[in-house]
Scaffold this motif. Structure first.
Motif, short mmCIF file in Angstrom:
data_model
loop_
_atom_site.label_atom_id
_atom_site.label_comp_id
_atom_site.label_asym_id
_atom_site.label_seq_id
_atom_site.Cartn_x
_atom_site.Cartn_y
_atom_site.Cartn_z
N MET A 1 0.82 -1.21 0.00
CA MET A 1 0.00 0.00 0.00
C MET A 1 0.86 1.26 0.00
N PHE A 2 1.96 1.25 0.76
CA PHE A 2 2.76 2.45 0.93
C PHE A 2 3.95 2.53 -0.03
N CYS A 3 4.05 1.61 -0.98
CA CYS A 3 5.21 1.62 -1.88
C CYS A 3 5.29 2.87 -2.75
N PRO A 4 4.21 3.60 -3.10
CA PRO A 4 4.39 4.83 -3.90
C PRO A 4 5.27 5.88 -3.23
N PHE A 5 5.34 5.87 -1.90
CA PHE A 5 6.13 6.88 -1.22
C PHE A 5 7.63 6.66 -1.42
N ALA A 6 8.01 5.54 -2.05
CA ALA A 6 9.43 5.34 -2.34
C ALA A 6 9.94 6.36 -3.34
N LEU A 7 9.05 6.94 -4.15
CA LEU A 7 9.47 7.96 -5.11
C LEU A 7 9.93 9.24 -4.43
N ILE A 8 9.54 9.44 -3.19
CA ILE A 8 9.97 10.64 -2.47
C ILE A 8 11.46 10.55 -2.11
N LEU A 9 12.05 9.35 -2.25
CA LEU A 9 13.46 9.20 -1.93
C LEU A 9 14.37 10.03 -2.83
N VAL A 10 13.87 10.39 -4.02
CA VAL A 10 14.69 11.22 -4.92
C VAL A 10 14.55 12.70 -4.61
N SER A 11 13.66 13.07 -3.69
CA SER A 11 13.44 14.48 -3.38
C SER A 11 14.68 15.20 -2.85
N PRO A 12 15.53 14.56 -1.98
CA PRO A 12 16.73 15.29 -1.53
C PRO A 12 17.67 15.70 -2.65
N PHE A 13 17.62 15.00 -3.79
CA PHE A 13 18.51 15.33 -4.90
C PHE A 13 17.90 16.32 -5.88
N VAL A 14 16.64 16.69 -5.65
CA VAL A 14 15.96 17.59 -6.58
C VAL A 14 16.55 18.99 -6.52
N GLU A 15 17.08 19.37 -5.36
CA GLU A 15 17.67 20.71 -5.22
C GLU A 15 18.83 20.91 -6.19
N LEU A 16 19.49 19.81 -6.57
CA LEU A 16 20.60 19.92 -7.52
C LEU A 16 20.13 20.22 -8.92
N ALA A 17 18.84 20.01 -9.19
CA ALA A 17 18.33 20.13 -10.55
C ALA A 17 17.65 21.45 -10.82
N HIS A 18 17.66 22.38 -9.89
CA HIS A 18 16.97 23.64 -10.09
C HIS A 18 17.58 24.38 -11.27
N GLY A 19 16.77 24.65 -12.28
CA GLY A 19 17.20 25.40 -13.44
C GLY A 19 17.81 24.57 -14.54
N SER A 20 17.92 23.25 -14.41
CA SER A 20 18.54 22.41 -15.43
C SER A 20 17.60 21.28 -15.80
N LEU A 21 17.16 21.28 -17.06
CA LEU A 21 16.27 20.22 -17.52
C LEU A 21 17.03 18.91 -17.73
#
Length: 391
Positions: free
Chosen positions: A230-250
């Motif tokens: 049931m809770f496996c979709p929240f595994a996608l939030i594991l990439v959130s800490p690395f999202v700050e590196l992607a600000h402004g770069s597609l």
């Protein structure tokens, strides 16, 4: 633009309304076409992201919503009668061994209470699972829509305000990665919904084991697997800490999205022990046969790695329980709750891993035989006159 009479009209018809009222946005510079194309790309990406979120965490599951469902009712009937049959057997055994006194009375009392709890709990499983699924879906959607640092929010923001927002190749890579992400999302949707349906339907059989006297081993195993599913979709939030590196770069957004795809495949591979690995390996085989792209191969291999079954001896590769072994283990837990001892399955290889290891051993043996033959020939043949050796 403050007195625009068409500002309340929906976007597809707003341009026609503004043309009728003579409102122009080009400013004589001709940039309106580029701005419209950029908006269309962003709208297309937003529609794909909405579909991905709807597939990963759907609001409605395939599981029955109530105990009187036509799909769940036969399992409920079977589970209730099985619990009563187990309780009768316990009462008969306690009656035949009444000379043991207090221990048998305690066992019969525990069996009575757990039987009532099991029969009552069977009818609440569909409603509880449905409510939990809606709560997980709402929490997942809120987490991805309310926080601006999530992957999808950053992608939409970079498509409009990023440093390479005017680079067509960067936009093409991002849109292509979003389209590719639909395939793992579809696998997660099918696997997750089928798994929830299977675990809900087998709930009465698992809960019936409580009537034996309160053995909760099978119930705990069933509940942990269902909650993990049931809770496996929240595994996608594991990439959130690395999202700050992607600000402004597609381009960095695209790399993170591919990593999220691999993570979603890994969720399928490890989420359900029965058919999750088979679906993931089938998806990997399909991709490897249809394309020669190394990036696509690396993504599917990271999500569905080639592994051996549990082995008798240590090996270079990582070991994992295959679907057949997982079914055997879960069946053993359930039968143990019913008091049935199941022989332990010996460690063995899969057919593919056994054939591969046999080929490796035969290649090593042939190489060793050739080396031994060369040494034997060089030791047996005397040196020829003139410093040359005869064959």
């Amino acid at each position: 633009m403050a007195d625009n009479p068409c500002r309340l009209v929906a976007k597809p018809m707003r341009e026609l309304c503004e043309e009728d009222h003579g409102i122009s946005h080009g400013g004589g510079s001709g940039g309106g076409i580029a701005d419209g194309a950029s908006d269309n790309v962003r709208d297309f990406a937003e529609s794909i992201i909405k579909k991905i979120i709807a597939l990963v965490a759907p609001k409605d599951a395939w599981a029955p919503k109530s105990a009187d469902s036509a799909l769940y009712e036969p399992f409920l009937w079977l589970g209730q009668h099985l619990a009563v049959a187990i309780f009768v057997c316990v009462v008969v055994v306690c009656g035949l061994t009444a000379w043991q006194g207090a221990p048998r009375l305690r066992q019969m009392g525990a069996s009575t209470g757990w039987t009532l709890a099991a029969v009552a709990g069977m009818a609440t499983v569909p409603g509880a699972v449905m409510m939990l699924n809606k709560a997980v879906s709402a929490a997942f959607t809120t987490a991805f829509n309310s926080n601006e640092s999530t992957l999808f929010k950053v992608i939409l923001n970079d498509l409009q305000h990023g440093a390479d927002k005017d680079v067509p190749l960067a936009k093409l890579l991002t849109i292509s990665a979003l389209v590719v992400a639909l395939d793992p999302a579809g696998l997660v949707f099918i696997t997750r919904n089928l798994g929830i349906l299977a675990f809900v339907c087998m709930a009465p059989l698992v809960l019936a084991s409580l009537a034996r006297g309160g053995d909760t081993t099978a119930v705990k195993t069933w509940a942990m697997r269902l909650l993990g599913l049931m809770f496996c979709p929240f595994a996608l939030i594991l990439v959130s800490p690395f999202v700050e590196l992607a600000h402004g770069s597609l381009v960095v957004d695209t790399v993170l999205l591919l990593a999220a795809d691999a993570l979603m495949l890994r969720m399928v591979f490890h989420g359900i022990p029965y058919f999750g690995p088979r679906i993931a390996r089938g998806a990997r085989t399909f991709v490897e046969r249809r394309t020669d792209n190394r990036v696509a191969h690396a993504v599917v291999r990271a999500g569905a790695p080639a592994v051996y079954e549990q082995e008798n001896a240590p090996h270079r590769r990582r070991t994992i329980n295959t679907p057949g072994r997982a079914v055997h283990q879960d069946r053993g837990v359930l039968l143990a709750a019913y008091g049935v001892r199941q022989p332990k399955r010996p460690g063995r290889f899969t057919a593919e891993s056994a054939a591969m290891r046999r080929q490796e051993r035969s290649a090593d043996s042939r190489s060793a035989a050739r080396t031994t033959a060369r040494r034997g020939r060089s030791a047996a043949s005397p040196p020829a006159p003139g410093g040359s050796s005869t064959p």
